[in-house]
Scaffold this active site. Structure first.
Site, PDB file in Angstrom:
ATOM      1  N   ASP A  90       0.845  -1.186   0.000  1.00 27.07           N
ATOM      2  CA  ASP A  90       0.000   0.000   0.000  1.00 27.07           C
ATOM      3  C   ASP A  90       0.894   1.255   0.000  1.00 27.07           C
ATOM      4  O   ASP A  90       1.857   1.321  -0.768  1.00 27.07           O
ATOM      5  CB  ASP A  90      -0.955  -0.052   1.200  1.00 27.07           C
ATOM      6  CG  ASP A  90      -2.035   1.015   1.157  1.00 27.07           C
ATOM      7  OD1 ASP A  90      -3.074   0.769   0.511  1.00 27.07           O
ATOM      8  OD2 ASP A  90      -1.852   2.098   1.753  1.00 27.07           O
ATOM      9  N   TRP A  91       0.609   2.255   0.850  1.00 22.91           N
ATOM     10  CA  TRP A  91       1.437   3.456   0.889  1.00 22.91           C
ATOM     11  C   TRP A  91       2.872   3.160   1.314  1.00 22.91           C
ATOM     12  O   TRP A  91       3.779   3.955   1.058  1.00 22.91           O
ATOM     13  CB  TRP A  91       0.829   4.503   1.823  1.00 22.91           C
ATOM     14  CG  TRP A  91       0.092   5.590   1.096  1.00 22.91           C
ATOM     15  CD1 TRP A  91      -1.256   5.671   0.877  1.00 22.91           C
ATOM     16  CD2 TRP A  91       0.667   6.745   0.471  1.00 22.91           C
ATOM     17  NE1 TRP A  91      -1.549   6.810   0.151  1.00 22.91           N
ATOM     18  CE2 TRP A  91      -0.389   7.493  -0.104  1.00 22.91           C
ATOM     19  CE3 TRP A  91       1.962   7.219   0.338  1.00 22.91           C
ATOM     20  CZ2 TRP A  91      -0.177   8.680  -0.792  1.00 22.91           C
ATOM     21  CZ3 TRP A  91       2.182   8.413  -0.353  1.00 22.91           C
ATOM     22  CH2 TRP A  91       1.115   9.125  -0.908  1.00 22.91           C
ATOM     23  N   TRP A 124     -13.084   4.741  -2.802  1.00 22.18           N
ATOM     24  CA  TRP A 124     -12.339   4.701  -1.539  1.00 22.18           C
ATOM     25  C   TRP A 124     -11.857   6.088  -1.143  1.00 22.18           C
ATOM     26  O   TRP A 124     -11.962   6.485   0.022  1.00 22.18           O
ATOM     27  CB  TRP A 124     -11.167   3.735  -1.673  1.00 22.18           C
ATOM     28  CG  TRP A 124     -10.062   3.924  -0.679  1.00 22.18           C
ATOM     29  CD1 TRP A 124      -8.763   4.209  -0.940  1.00 22.18           C
ATOM     30  CD2 TRP A 124     -10.155   3.846   0.755  1.00 22.18           C
ATOM     31  NE1 TRP A 124      -8.043   4.325   0.227  1.00 22.18           N
ATOM     32  CE2 TRP A 124      -8.869   4.099   1.281  1.00 22.18           C
ATOM     33  CE3 TRP A 124     -11.206   3.589   1.636  1.00 22.18           C
ATOM     34  CZ2 TRP A 124      -8.598   4.109   2.644  1.00 22.18           C
ATOM     35  CZ3 TRP A 124     -10.941   3.605   3.007  1.00 22.18           C
ATOM     36  CH2 TRP A 124      -9.648   3.853   3.495  1.00 22.18           C
ATOM     37  N   ASP A 165      -7.584 -11.184  -4.048  1.00 16.55           N
ATOM     38  CA  ASP A 165      -8.860 -10.656  -3.590  1.00 16.55           C
ATOM     39  C   ASP A 165      -8.819  -9.151  -3.309  1.00 16.55           C
ATOM     40  O   ASP A 165      -9.707  -8.640  -2.620  1.00 16.55           O
ATOM     41  CB  ASP A 165      -9.308 -11.410  -2.331  1.00 16.55           C
ATOM     42  CG  ASP A 165      -9.441 -12.899  -2.575  1.00 16.55           C
ATOM     43  OD1 ASP A 165     -10.151 -13.278  -3.518  1.00 16.55           O
ATOM     44  OD2 ASP A 165      -8.821 -13.681  -1.837  1.00 16.55           O
ATOM     45  N   HIS A 205      -6.431  -7.054   0.477  1.00 15.95           N
ATOM     46  CA  HIS A 205      -5.505  -5.928   0.389  1.00 15.95           C
ATOM     47  C   HIS A 205      -4.457  -5.981   1.485  1.00 15.95           C
ATOM     48  O   HIS A 205      -3.274  -5.739   1.235  1.00 15.95           O
ATOM     49  CB  HIS A 205      -6.280  -4.615   0.469  1.00 15.95           C
ATOM     50  CG  HIS A 205      -5.405  -3.411   0.322  1.00 15.95           C
ATOM     51  ND1 HIS A 205      -4.742  -3.116  -0.856  1.00 15.95           N
ATOM     52  CD2 HIS A 205      -5.062  -2.431   1.202  1.00 15.95           C
ATOM     53  CE1 HIS A 205      -4.034  -2.007  -0.699  1.00 15.95           C
ATOM     54  NE2 HIS A 205      -4.211  -1.571   0.538  1.00 15.95           N
TER      55      HIS A 205
END
Length: 304
Positions: free
Chosen positions: A123-124, A163, A248, A279
């Site tokens: 992610d980030w 989101w 997923d 995620h």
């Protein structure tokens, strides 16, 4: 603007989190300074691996991977980004910028582990970590990336736009429940509470609400020029680079291929899409991810 401190009482009795606290002070900008929390597990002379979390989690996310990595011979270093976990939290959403997050993380890196290190990012953690790899590739021995990318504008997906709007405007921004919905396996009540622990009220969520707005997925946004420059070094990165993404994950699930296609060190690596993996892959498939780090570091000659 206020710099909010964590409440230690909210972090008591966390499940599977027996780790000691470590702290450094960083220059936040505009005359502000703050405390950044991090984990430092394993022998201090062992090969270091950096574990970078993303939005809206904290280094609790790595608790299951750390035991495997330490057992394999790593020194695990997992910071809480400013605005997350036990780290200090400016309460002004506008104070958070992409460049400031990079600066804060680089200050931590230079202070704690300036030598070459392996990297796992999600992610980030990838938007920051991959930028750092591109800017200073000599400081990284190998990389494993999951559910992340290094954006340079374009057209954002409908899932990401939804989101971003939710994070910006929803009055029900419950962090623990977000983690629950974005994993393919069930979280316990104690785990959900652990993800809620850093965020007792709305002001403490400023960093979490800010992050989705900072992703440079549309032309003209801040960060695009810097990421384009970083891509020059990232594309030329010829040390082992592995992608392990979750099947997923509706937001980043299709973003592994651009990394595979563009980064020199990704050629010939055993890239994989992990089943039963959302995620927050560190919750769903921690052993497989940790083993991927071990195997990649061994291929790089970084881990014996």
């Amino acid at each position: 603007m206020q710099i909010l401190k964590h409440d230690p009482a909210r972090f008591e009795n966390l499940p599977d989190y027996p780790f000691a606290e470590n702290w450094i002070e960083v220059d936040l900008g505009d005359g502000h300074r703050g405390q950044m929390h991090y984990l430092d597990e394993g022998a201090k002379d062992a090969p270091p691996v950096l574990l970078f979390h993303g939005e809206p989690s904290w280094n609790f996310l790595y608790r299951k991977m750390i035991a495997v990595l330490v057992e394999a011979g790593f020194r695990c270093l997992a910071p809480d980004l400013i605005g997350f976990g036990k780290s200090d939290k400016p309460d002004d959403i506008a104070f958070y910028t992409y460049d400031r997050h990079v600066s804060w993380l680089k200050q931590w890196r230079e202070s704690v582990v300036p030598q070459p290190a392996a990297l796992f990012c999600q992610d980030w953690g990838g938007l920051l970590g991959l930028r750092m790899v591109g800017e200073e590739p000599e400081k990284f021995s190998c990389v494993v990336a999951s559910n992340t990318f290094l954006p340079v504008g374009g057209t954002p997906s409908p899932a990401f736009l939804a989101w971003r709007e939710f994070a910006k405007s929803s009055p029900e921004f419950q962090i623990g429940e977000l983690l629950q919905r974005a994993t393919a396996t069930e979280r316990s009540e104690a785990e959900i509470a652990a993800y809620d622990a850093p965020f007792p009220d709305e002001p403490s969520k400023a960093g979490a609400r800010a992050f989705p707005q900072l992703v440079p997925v549309e032309d003209g946004m801040d960060g695009i020029a810097q990421n384009k420059a970083a891509w020059v070094g990232l594309a030329a990165f010829d040390k082992p680079f592995l992608t392990l993404f979750g099947e997923d994950d509706p937001v980043t699930g299709g973003l592994a291929q651009p990394l595979i296609d563009r980064i020199a060190g990704a050629e010939g690596m055993p890239h994989d899409m992990l089943s039963t993996c959302g995620h927050f892959c560190q919750e769903d498939r921690p052993v497989e991810l940790a083993q991927g780090v071990v195997n990649t570091a061994k291929k790089a000659g970084f881990l014996g």
